[in-house]
Motif scaffolding. Structure first.
Motif, PDB file in Angstrom:
ATOM      1  N   MET A 129       1.001  -1.167   0.024  1.00 48.39           N
ATOM      2  CA  MET A 129      -0.220  -0.089  -0.029  1.00 48.39           C
ATOM      3  C   MET A 129       0.943   1.273   0.100  1.00 48.39           C
ATOM      4  SD  MET A 129      -3.193  -0.979  -0.120  1.00 48.39           S
ATOM      5  CE  MET A 129      -2.858  -2.678  -0.765  1.00 48.39           C
ATOM      6  N   MET A 130       1.835   1.265   0.856  1.00 51.86           N
ATOM      7  CA  MET A 130       2.557   2.679   1.002  1.00 51.86           C
ATOM      8  C   MET A 130       3.775   2.675   0.546  1.00 51.86           C
ATOM      9  SD  MET A 130       1.623   3.001   5.109  1.00 51.86           S
ATOM     10  CE  MET A 130       0.045   3.595   5.545  1.00 51.86           C
ATOM     11  N   ASN A 131       4.306   1.755  -0.356  1.00 46.84           N
ATOM     12  CA  ASN A 131       5.633   2.028  -1.102  1.00 46.84           C
ATOM     13  C   ASN A 131       5.542   3.326  -1.863  1.00 46.84           C
ATOM     14  OD1 ASN A 131       7.547   1.719  -3.163  1.00 46.84           O
ATOM     15  ND2 ASN A 131       8.042  -0.047  -2.152  1.00 46.84           N
ATOM     16  N   PRO A 132       6.495   4.162  -1.665  1.00 51.78           N
ATOM     17  CA  PRO A 132       6.293   5.520  -2.577  1.00 51.78           C
ATOM     18  C   PRO A 132       6.480   5.354  -4.047  1.00 51.78           C
ATOM     19  CG  PRO A 132       8.344   5.159  -1.405  1.00 51.78           C
ATOM     20  CD  PRO A 132       7.544   3.960  -1.063  1.00 51.78           C
ATOM     21  N   ILE A 133       7.049   4.239  -4.520  1.00 49.45           N
ATOM     22  CA  ILE A 133       7.088   3.987  -5.974  1.00 49.45           C
ATOM     23  C   ILE A 133       5.953   2.913  -6.552  1.00 49.45           C
ATOM     24  CG2 ILE A 133       8.558   3.229  -7.880  1.00 49.45           C
ATOM     25  CD1 ILE A 133      10.992   4.021  -5.726  1.00 49.45           C
ATOM     26  N   TYR A 134       6.115   1.656  -6.051  1.00 48.93           N
ATOM     27  CA  TYR A 134       5.083   0.618  -6.682  1.00 48.93           C
ATOM     28  C   TYR A 134       3.960   0.578  -5.818  1.00 48.93           C
ATOM     29  CZ  TYR A 134       9.729  -0.812  -7.986  1.00 48.93           C
ATOM     30  OH  TYR A 134      11.178  -0.735  -8.403  1.00 48.93           O
ATOM     31  N   GLY A 135       3.508   1.164  -4.641  1.00 51.68           N
ATOM     32  CA  GLY A 135       2.514   1.042  -3.885  1.00 51.68           C
ATOM     33  C   GLY A 135       1.370   1.484  -4.277  1.00 51.68           C
ATOM     34  N   VAL A 136       0.179   1.071  -4.002  1.00 54.14           N
ATOM     35  CA  VAL A 136      -1.140   1.436  -4.251  1.00 54.14           C
ATOM     36  C   VAL A 136      -1.488   2.761  -4.153  1.00 54.14           C
ATOM     37  CG1 VAL A 136      -3.505   0.928  -4.167  1.00 54.14           C
ATOM     38  CG2 VAL A 136      -2.289  -0.933  -4.250  1.00 54.14           C
ATOM     39  N   LEU A 137      -1.133   3.399  -2.918  1.00 52.31           N
ATOM     40  CA  LEU A 137      -1.429   4.650  -2.825  1.00 52.31           C
ATOM     41  C   LEU A 137      -0.817   5.682  -3.587  1.00 52.31           C
ATOM     42  CD1 LEU A 137      -1.650   4.634   0.998  1.00 52.31           C
ATOM     43  CD2 LEU A 137      -3.338   4.758  -0.421  1.00 52.31           C
ATOM     44  N   ALA A 138       0.735   5.208  -3.875  1.00 54.49           N
ATOM     45  CA  ALA A 138       1.459   5.893  -4.552  1.00 54.49           C
ATOM     46  C   ALA A 138       0.829   6.069  -5.997  1.00 54.49           C
ATOM     47  CB  ALA A 138       2.822   5.442  -4.860  1.00 54.49           C
ATOM     48  N   GLN A 139       0.106   4.990  -6.639  1.00 52.48           N
ATOM     49  CA  GLN A 139      -0.545   4.899  -7.885  1.00 52.48           C
ATOM     50  C   GLN A 139      -1.778   6.039  -7.818  1.00 52.48           C
ATOM     51  OE1 GLN A 139      -1.315   1.274  -9.546  1.00 52.48           O
ATOM     52  NE2 GLN A 139       0.470   0.465  -8.389  1.00 52.48           N
ATOM     53  N   VAL A 140      -2.566   5.748  -6.743  1.00 49.76           N
ATOM     54  CA  VAL A 140      -3.657   6.791  -6.403  1.00 49.76           C
ATOM     55  C   VAL A 140      -3.228   8.375  -6.250  1.00 49.76           C
ATOM     56  CG1 VAL A 140      -5.599   7.502  -4.862  1.00 49.76           C
ATOM     57  CG2 VAL A 140      -4.845   5.254  -5.272  1.00 49.76           C
ATOM     58  N   TRP A 141      -2.154   8.583  -5.754  1.00 50.39           N
ATOM     59  CA  TRP A 141      -1.765   9.754  -5.779  1.00 50.39           C
ATOM     60  C   TRP A 141      -1.306  10.459  -6.944  1.00 50.39           C
ATOM     61  CZ3 TRP A 141      -3.408   8.848  -1.110  1.00 50.39           C
ATOM     62  CH2 TRP A 141      -3.070   9.483   0.046  1.00 50.39           C
ATOM     63  N   THR A 142      -0.526   9.594  -7.986  1.00 53.20           N
ATOM     64  CA  THR A 142       0.000   9.940  -9.111  1.00 53.20           C
ATOM     65  C   THR A 142      -1.354  10.033 -10.078  1.00 53.20           C
ATOM     66  OG1 THR A 142       1.541   8.340  -8.536  1.00 53.20           O
ATOM     67  CG2 THR A 142       1.539   9.329 -11.020  1.00 53.20           C
ATOM     68  N   PHE A 143      -2.436   9.120  -9.882  1.00 55.48           N
ATOM     69  CA  PHE A 143      -3.538   9.608 -10.584  1.00 55.48           C
ATOM     70  C   PHE A 143      -4.226  10.820 -10.417  1.00 55.48           C
ATOM     71  CE2 PHE A 143      -8.346   9.131 -11.091  1.00 55.48           C
ATOM     72  CZ  PHE A 143      -8.386   8.615 -12.391  1.00 55.48           C
ATOM     73  N   PHE A 144      -3.944  11.243  -9.175  1.00 54.51           N
ATOM     74  CA  PHE A 144      -4.650  12.787  -8.955  1.00 54.51           C
ATOM     75  C   PHE A 144      -3.763  13.699  -9.395  1.00 54.51           C
ATOM     76  CE2 PHE A 144      -7.782  10.033  -6.453  1.00 54.51           C
ATOM     77  CZ  PHE A 144      -8.945  10.757  -7.223  1.00 54.51           C
ATOM     78  N   GLY A 145      -2.460  13.268  -9.881  1.00 56.97           N
ATOM     79  CA  GLY A 145      -1.591  14.370 -10.189  1.00 56.97           C
ATOM     80  C   GLY A 145      -0.753  14.986  -8.902  1.00 56.97           C
ATOM     81  N   TRP A 146      -0.806  14.404  -7.876  1.00 61.40           N
ATOM     82  CA  TRP A 146      -0.150  14.713  -6.555  1.00 61.40           C
ATOM     83  C   TRP A 146       1.319  14.010  -6.391  1.00 61.40           C
ATOM     84  CZ3 TRP A 146      -5.018  12.830  -3.626  1.00 61.40           C
ATOM     85  CH2 TRP A 146      -6.021  13.631  -3.837  1.00 61.40           C
TER      86      TRP A 146
END
Lengths: 292, 276
Positions: A129-146
């Protein structure tokens, strides 16, 4: 006492004996040993140094800059998790109280995290979930442009609070849903006819009814969350620095990593004192709700 | 908008929100399970892969490399035995508290609970030293004893609140008919208190299965349970997600599935008499 039962007074005591005596042993023996160790020089790496230590171990443990942080982190971890789980637990329980399509399945999905063991919980969140590169949350953050967050480095304690809340929120929901089911329907309907708003119902009918259930949730969570260990052990190892070190983990570091049994025992005495302060505070606050 | 329509749309919104929350809460477990069937490369792909050909390779590798069945058996044995032993000690005590309460009953109950508030880490060094001196370090026997003691206060408390709700008159009637202590226990307490006993046992089984603190500190290869097996996959292999997921799924699946089926039963006693 009023009960005429169990003939003599001896039998009830005999029935109690195994539980009381084993618990007494389980409490007294380690406690006595811990207190003893805390007053002697006892370092597994320096077997030649022995003898009384006076208050040295206590001084050493208290003056350790990590001590204040650890006490603070322990209480912050406890307080935030209890707050998050009780508030969201109540909201979710109210949400799924009335029937809707698939309610049984929703319940099963919601309670599942409670059965996940802490080590799996921690690794799952840390890596997947929390890995800053591969994690799911990182993907969510990237999706929203954060910019993705490096959770373990920037919010170590916050990350652990998230993991533990994820585990204990289902517990709160479970208890609250059960408590809500025993609400007096007629009283609710009557209040509706009298023109009570939903907020008024929440304040004057739901909350008083839930007081006992809330007490139980707080009580159980305090018991389990004062000594969170596995989640810290497998994720941040207390770091960075002391940012996610709680008292349990600090004592562990002293005893098994620095091999200083004396200082670790002094720390344990502090942990026990802290636990008792919290316990007294708790029993004062909510003990009344638990009585009949 | 008529009343019926309004309440219908409200239900749609409410159930959608409920479903959304449930899916978000369950998502990590779903993700873990799906990852267990991926190859290592698929596991760390960004964005995450959801359609792929599942492989069982990770599971076979976990079993080969670290003997999953050994740890699983340790978990089963320690959690079941400690639960049974705990019930054996706690049921008589709760029975006594519930039906022959004295002035001190409340105090003893509170004291029992307070032992549970003492952090386990406070007892770690002494228990470690004692286990070492008695040769019980890294044995299942030590874990069974420790799990029993760890859960005992909660067990007594849960059973007490369950037994308290059984009407006293039933016991009096049984006594009138000449029932002794054993008959009272066998024919009255056991059938009427079964719900409470079952939910207490279920909770303690879950707690023992998931216990990590004592397992991580007192065991290594011999008596290690699934909690320690999972922890051993943590540090250097941090990025071998597929294998980590496989071992995690293997560790939690038995108890999660067990939990799903027993949740109704479990909840009854969990409310500690907070719900009438």
């Amino acid at each position: 006492m009023s009960d005429a039962g169990l003939k003599s007074r001896l039998v009830p005591r005999l029935l109690l004996a195994p539980a009381v005596s084993t618990l007494l042993l389980w409490m007294i023996v380690p406690l006595a040993m811990t207190v003893y160790f805390s007053f002697i020089r006892y370092n597994l790496m320096r077997p030649d140094v022995t003898g009384s230590a006076g208050w040295m171990n206590y001084e050493f443990f208290i003056t350790n800059p990590a001590f204040g942080d650890a006490v603070f982190n322990t209480l912050l971890l406890l307080g935030s998790t209890v707050l998050v789980t009780v508030v969201f637990g109540l909201l979710i329980a109210l949400l799924i109280n009335d029937p809707f399509p698939g309610r049984a399945l929703v319940r099963v999905l919601l309670i599942s995290p409670f059965f996940v063991m802490p080590t799996v919980n921690a690794l799952l969140w840390k890596h997947m979930m929390m890995n800053p590169i591969y994690g799911v949350l990182a993907q969510v953050w990237t999706f929203f442009g954060w910019t993705p967050i490096d959770w373990m480095t920037d919010f170590p304690l916050g990350s652990i609070i998230i993991m533990i809340s994820w585990q204990w929120l289902p517990f709160a929901v479970l208890i609250f849903v059960t408590a809500l089911q025993s609400m007096d329907r007629e009283q609710l309907e009557a209040s509706e006819l009298d023109g009570a708003t939903y907020l008024q119902q929440l304040r004057y009918l739901y909350l008083p009814h839930m007081a006992r259930a809330i007490s139980v949730v707080v009580m159980i969570e305090v018991i389990f969350l004062l000594s969170v260990f596995a989640e810290i052990f497998v994720t941040t190892a207390g770091g960075p620095g002391t940012a996610s070190t709680n008292l349990a983990f600090l004592i562990f570091t002293e005893a098994l990593l620095n091999f200083d049994v004396g200082a670790a025992s002094a720390g344990a005495v502090f942990a026990i004192i802290l636990a008792n302060i919290v316990a007294i505070f708790l029993i004062r606050m909510i003990g009344k709700n638990l009585e009949n | 908008m008529s009343f019926a329509q309004k309440s219908k749309s409200a239900t749609v919104i409410r159930s959608s929100v409920a479903w959304l929350i449930a899916l978000v809460m369950f998502f990590p477990i779903l993700f873990l399970t799906v990852t267990a069937f991926k190859t290592e490369l698929q596991a760390i792909a960004v964005p995450s892969v959801w359609f792929f050909e599942p492989t069982l390779e990770n599971f076979t590798e976990v079993q080969e490399r670290s003997d999953y069945l050994h740890y699983a058996w340790n978990s089963v044995l320690t959690s079941v035995m400690s639960t049974l032993l705990g019930l054996l000690i706690a049921i008589p005590a709760a029975f006594s508290f519930a039906f022959t309460p004295t002035r001190r009953t409340k105090d003893i109950l509170m004291w029992m609970l307070s032992t549970k508030m003492m952090p386990a880490v406070g007892a770690l060094v002494p228990i470690y030293v004692l286990s070492q001196k008695t040769g019980l370090l890294d044995t299942r026997f030590a874990l069974i004893i420790i799990f029993t003691m760890m859960n005992l206060p909660i067990m007594v408390w849960m059973l007490y609140s369950a037994f308290k709700d059984i009407p006293h008159e039933i016991f009096e009637a049984a006594r009138m008919d000449g029932a002794g202590l054993w008959e009272e226990f066998r024919h009255v307490l056991l059938p009427l208190g079964m719900g409470g006993i079952a939910s207490t046992g279920l909770l303690c089984l879950v707690l023992a299965w998931n216990e990590a603190f004592w397992v991580l500190n007192l065991t290594s290869s011999q008596a290690g349970t699934l909690a320690s097996l999972v922890a051993s996959y943590s540090s250097p292999e941090g990025l071998f997600w597929a294998k980590l997921s496989a071992v995690s799924v293997l560790a939690i699946a038995p108890i999660v599935v067990f939990g799903w089926f027993s949740q109704k039963q479990l909840v009854q006693g969990l409310t500690f008499g907070a719900v009438k």
